[in-house]
Design an enzyme around this catalytic site. Structure first.
Site, PDB file in Angstrom:
ATOM      1  N   ASP A  84      60.928  36.350  29.512  1.00 18.33           N
ATOM      2  CA  ASP A  84      60.225  36.545  28.244  1.00 18.33           C
ATOM      3  C   ASP A  84      60.251  38.031  27.899  1.00 18.33           C
ATOM      4  O   ASP A  84      60.566  38.869  28.758  1.00 18.33           O
ATOM      5  CB  ASP A  84      58.775  36.053  28.365  1.00 18.33           C
ATOM      6  CG  ASP A  84      58.042  36.703  29.529  1.00 18.33           C
ATOM      7  OD1 ASP A  84      58.551  36.609  30.669  1.00 18.33           O
ATOM      8  OD2 ASP A  84      56.988  37.342  29.310  1.00 18.33           O
ATOM      9  N   CYS A  99      29.051  46.317  50.575  1.00 17.56           N
ATOM     10  CA  CYS A  99      29.741  45.031  50.643  1.00 17.56           C
ATOM     11  C   CYS A  99      29.529  44.480  52.038  1.00 17.56           C
ATOM     12  O   CYS A  99      29.335  45.237  52.984  1.00 17.56           O
ATOM     13  CB  CYS A  99      31.227  45.255  50.364  1.00 17.56           C
ATOM     14  SG  CYS A  99      32.284  43.843  50.708  1.00 17.56           S
ATOM     15  N   ASP A 134      58.146  35.736  39.437  1.00 17.14           N
ATOM     16  CA  ASP A 134      58.350  36.318  38.110  1.00 17.14           C
ATOM     17  C   ASP A 134      59.835  36.621  37.954  1.00 17.14           C
ATOM     18  O   ASP A 134      60.599  36.574  38.921  1.00 17.14           O
ATOM     19  CB  ASP A 134      57.466  37.572  37.931  1.00 17.14           C
ATOM     20  CG  ASP A 134      57.171  37.857  36.462  1.00 17.14           C
ATOM     21  OD1 ASP A 134      57.822  37.253  35.580  1.00 17.14           O
ATOM     22  OD2 ASP A 134      56.301  38.711  36.189  1.00 17.14           O
ATOM     23  N   CYS A 146      31.747  42.224  53.518  1.00  9.41           N
ATOM     24  CA  CYS A 146      32.973  41.605  54.041  1.00  9.41           C
ATOM     25  C   CYS A 146      33.219  42.113  55.459  1.00  9.41           C
ATOM     26  O   CYS A 146      32.610  43.098  55.888  1.00  9.41           O
ATOM     27  CB  CYS A 146      34.159  41.894  53.118  1.00  9.41           C
ATOM     28  SG  CYS A 146      34.956  43.486  53.388  1.00  9.41           S
ATOM     29  N   ALA A 172      51.846  40.440  28.655  1.00  8.12           N
ATOM     30  CA  ALA A 172      51.746  41.806  28.111  1.00  8.12           C
ATOM     31  C   ALA A 172      50.313  42.246  27.816  1.00  8.12           C
ATOM     32  O   ALA A 172      50.049  42.952  26.854  1.00  8.12           O
ATOM     33  CB  ALA A 172      52.622  41.954  26.872  1.00  8.12           C
ATOM     34  N   CYS A 226      33.850  45.886  55.716  1.00 13.02           N
ATOM     35  CA  CYS A 226      32.705  46.758  55.441  1.00 13.02           C
ATOM     36  C   CYS A 226      31.595  46.566  56.464  1.00 13.02           C
ATOM     37  O   CYS A 226      30.803  47.477  56.694  1.00 13.02           O
ATOM     38  CB  CYS A 226      32.204  46.516  54.022  1.00 13.02           C
ATOM     39  SG  CYS A 226      33.497  46.871  52.820  1.00 13.02           S
TER      40      CYS A 226
HETATM   41  N1  GUN Z   1      53.699  40.502  34.335  1.00 13.62           N
HETATM   42  C1  GUN Z   1      52.754  41.144  33.611  1.00 13.62           C
HETATM   43  N2  GUN Z   1      52.918  40.879  32.290  1.00 13.62           N
HETATM   44  C2  GUN Z   1      53.974  40.049  32.181  1.00 13.62           C
HETATM   45  C3  GUN Z   1      54.624  39.428  31.055  1.00 13.62           C
HETATM   46  O1  GUN Z   1      54.238  39.585  29.896  1.00 13.62           O
HETATM   47  N3  GUN Z   1      55.697  38.617  31.354  1.00 13.62           N
HETATM   48  C4  GUN Z   1      56.134  38.428  32.637  1.00 13.62           C
HETATM   49  N4  GUN Z   1      57.171  37.618  32.838  1.00 13.62           N
HETATM   50  N5  GUN Z   1      55.536  39.009  33.694  1.00 13.62           N
HETATM   51  C5  GUN Z   1      54.476  39.817  33.459  1.00 13.62           C
HETATM   52 ZN    ZN Z   2      34.056  44.909  51.855  1.00  7.48          ZN
END
Ligand code: GUN
Ligand code: ZN
Length: 496
Positions: free
Chosen positions: A128, A279, A93, A281, A196, A284
């Site tokens: 963004d 669970c 990101d 797993c 978002a 657990c």
């Molecule tokens: N991580 C969570 N939401 C967003 C987003 O709207 N844009 C970016 N780039 N990373 C995110």
């Molecule tokens: Zn578990």
């Protein structure tokens, strides 16, 4: 857009796909989960993600690396795969999230894209602008224009073999989301995260989350891989996949573990409140609840994170199997029972334009409740009623037997409505449904009768029903006669 995504096995708007990530030299099966790795914390080592959970892809933050005294130079020298010890695909990101949290970041769009490429990211992200839900329309439009400029600027950055995300913004305005998606899809960028939505999901606003996703999907081609940014709770994977999402990133597994929160497909439990671990797993199976609680902080956090990941990967496999078997909506309906807000999400999905995406034929249709009446199969059957030809002038639509005194008899079954007997063995009329349905199912059948009557105005229809609720009888069009079948009823006759 490069030709990097192939889909098969579709159900609702969901699909199983293969995302080719050329720089990593791997193909990732979707729907896929991308665990979020914070290079400074590493609750679970990436190598363990690969070995224990079969992770094919993860996501980390390029901006965190860019600003890190500890890691920036190492990332540039060794590359991310070496630094994190992960051989699968790595998405990064850009710092947009930091931008939305702190109002500014100290890097340009072009610079962070070049940095992501330089550290060996396989899928990078431009900066963004994540416009939050409920923003003013002016702001949403203005920020969307900036996001679109950044995506277009990203096209001219030399990103080599790295795939590039084209986030779709637009706040809670469906038309802006569609416009944003069209703009993103019109670039040469590769993967399409819906952005978002974290505040929507944190606020349990699942219906709006679904609406935002559906609006974005309207602006994207079927060959667009779609990522739901920040969706890491396994409770909503089935819903999000059915709405058309292919990728999810989970920070939840680690963040929740830090607060002693235990994820399940029905919601979140607090470890203090659990007397038993529901669970199977490895975590657990190996620990009783009290034992897990008694572990020292760091080990407890790690065990909880492992459980949270096991639940998440298991749910993705469950979703994929449901996609393959053609009963994804049944799974969504089961998951919806875990939380009232999920019921709203499921209903928003059924109210969305699913008929076009949903395959015409699949496994056995099996609806549990009145919501079955809103399934795409029911709507599609109603559309088909406009086109089926009706023999004769006096036609019986019957939940019971035939009757010779009518020119012809059609079957009648909630929630679909009327259909010719010849279609009895074809999907979805082979549905396995409970005998006691919610009133909405009979109302949907009445709506089907209305569609047939409207398409055949010269035919006199009679409905023979087993005790339909008043609301369904009231939904029948004027001019349609009714007769109620009883426990000892003779086959219906037209002179009663
Ligand atoms: N991580 C969570 N939401 C967003 C987003 O709207 N844009 C970016 N780039 N990373 C995110
Ligand atoms: Zn578990």
């Amino acid at each position: 857009m490069r030709d990097i995504f192939e889909t098969r096995d579709a159900d609702a708007a969901g699909r199983i796909g293969e995302l080719e990530v050329p720089r990593a030299g791997v193909t990732v099966e979707t729907p896929a989960l991308l665990p979020v790795i914070n290079p400074h914390i590493r609750t679970i080592e990436p190598a363990a993600l690969e070995e224990t959970f079969g992770a094919e892809i993860l996501i980390t933050n390029g901006y965190v690396l860019y600003t890190s005294d500890d890691y920036r130079e190492r990332a540039l020298e060794e590359g991310l795969h070496e630094l994190l010890d992960f051989s699968g695909a790595i998405m990064t990101d850009s710092g947009s999230f930091q931008l939305s949290e702190y109002g500014e970041i100290s890097v340009t769009n072009e610079e962070i894209l070049r940095f992501q490429r330089a550290v060996g990211s396989d899928v990078g992200t431009p900066v963004d602008i994540p416009t939050p839900p409920d923003a003013d329309r002016d702001r949403a439009e203005r920020e969307l224009a900036t996001t679109q400029e950044r995506l277009e600027a990203a096209e001219s950055v030399d990103t080599g073999e790295m795939l590039v995300n084209a986030p779709v913004q637009g706040s809670t305005y469906p038309d802006l989301r569609t416009e944003a998606a069209e703009g993103a899809y019109g670039t040469t960028l590769d993967v399409f995260p819906v952005g978002a939505v974290v505040p929507l999901m944190n606020g349990y606003r699942y219906a709006e989350t679904v609406e935002v996703v559906r609006a974005a999907k309207r602006g994207l081609g079927a060959d667009a891989p779609v990522h739901l940014f920040g969706a890491g709770h396994p409770m909503m994977f089935a819903l999000a996949v059915a709405a058309g999402c292919d990728l999810f990133d989970s920070a939840a597994y680690a963040l929740y573990a830090r607060d002693d929160r235990y994820l399940t497909v029905a919601g979140t439990d607090h470890l203090e409140e659990l007397d038993y671990l529901p669970c199977a797993c490895p975590v657990c199976a190996d620990h009783a609840a009290a034992e897990l609680r008694a572990l020292p902080d760091e080990r407890r956090e790690r065990r909880l994170a492992e459980h949270n990941l096991h639940v998440s990967y298991r749910e993705l496999r469950t979703v994929k199997q449901a996609l393959r078997a053609g009963n994804l909506l049944e799974l969504v309906e089961r998951r919806a029972r875990g939380h009232p807000a999920m019921v709203d999400g499921y209903r928003a999905l059924l109210d969305a334009d699913l008929e076009a995406a949903d395959p015409a034929s699949k496994g056995t249709f099996f609806g549990l409740s009145g919501d079955a009446a809103r399934r795409p199969e029911v709507r599609r059957h109603h559309d088909r009623l406009d086109r089926l030809s009706v023999d004769g002038e006096r036609v019986l639509l019957s939940e019971g037997g035939d009757n010779d005194r009518f020119d012809s008899t059609w079957r009648l079954r909630a929630p679909f409505g009327p259909y010719p007997a010849a279609l009895s063995d074809s999907y979805p009329l082979t549905a396995e449904l409970p005998e006691r349905l919610a009133p909405a199912a009979y109302e949907a059948a009445a709506e089907g009768v209305g569609r047939l009557a409207a398409a055949n105005p010269d035919v006199a229809f009679t409905v023979a029903h087993w005790g339909w609720p008043e609301t369904a009888l009231a939904a029948l069009p004027d001019g349609v006669s009714t007769l109620e079948l009883g426990p000892d009823s003779e086959p219906p006759s037209d002179d009663r």
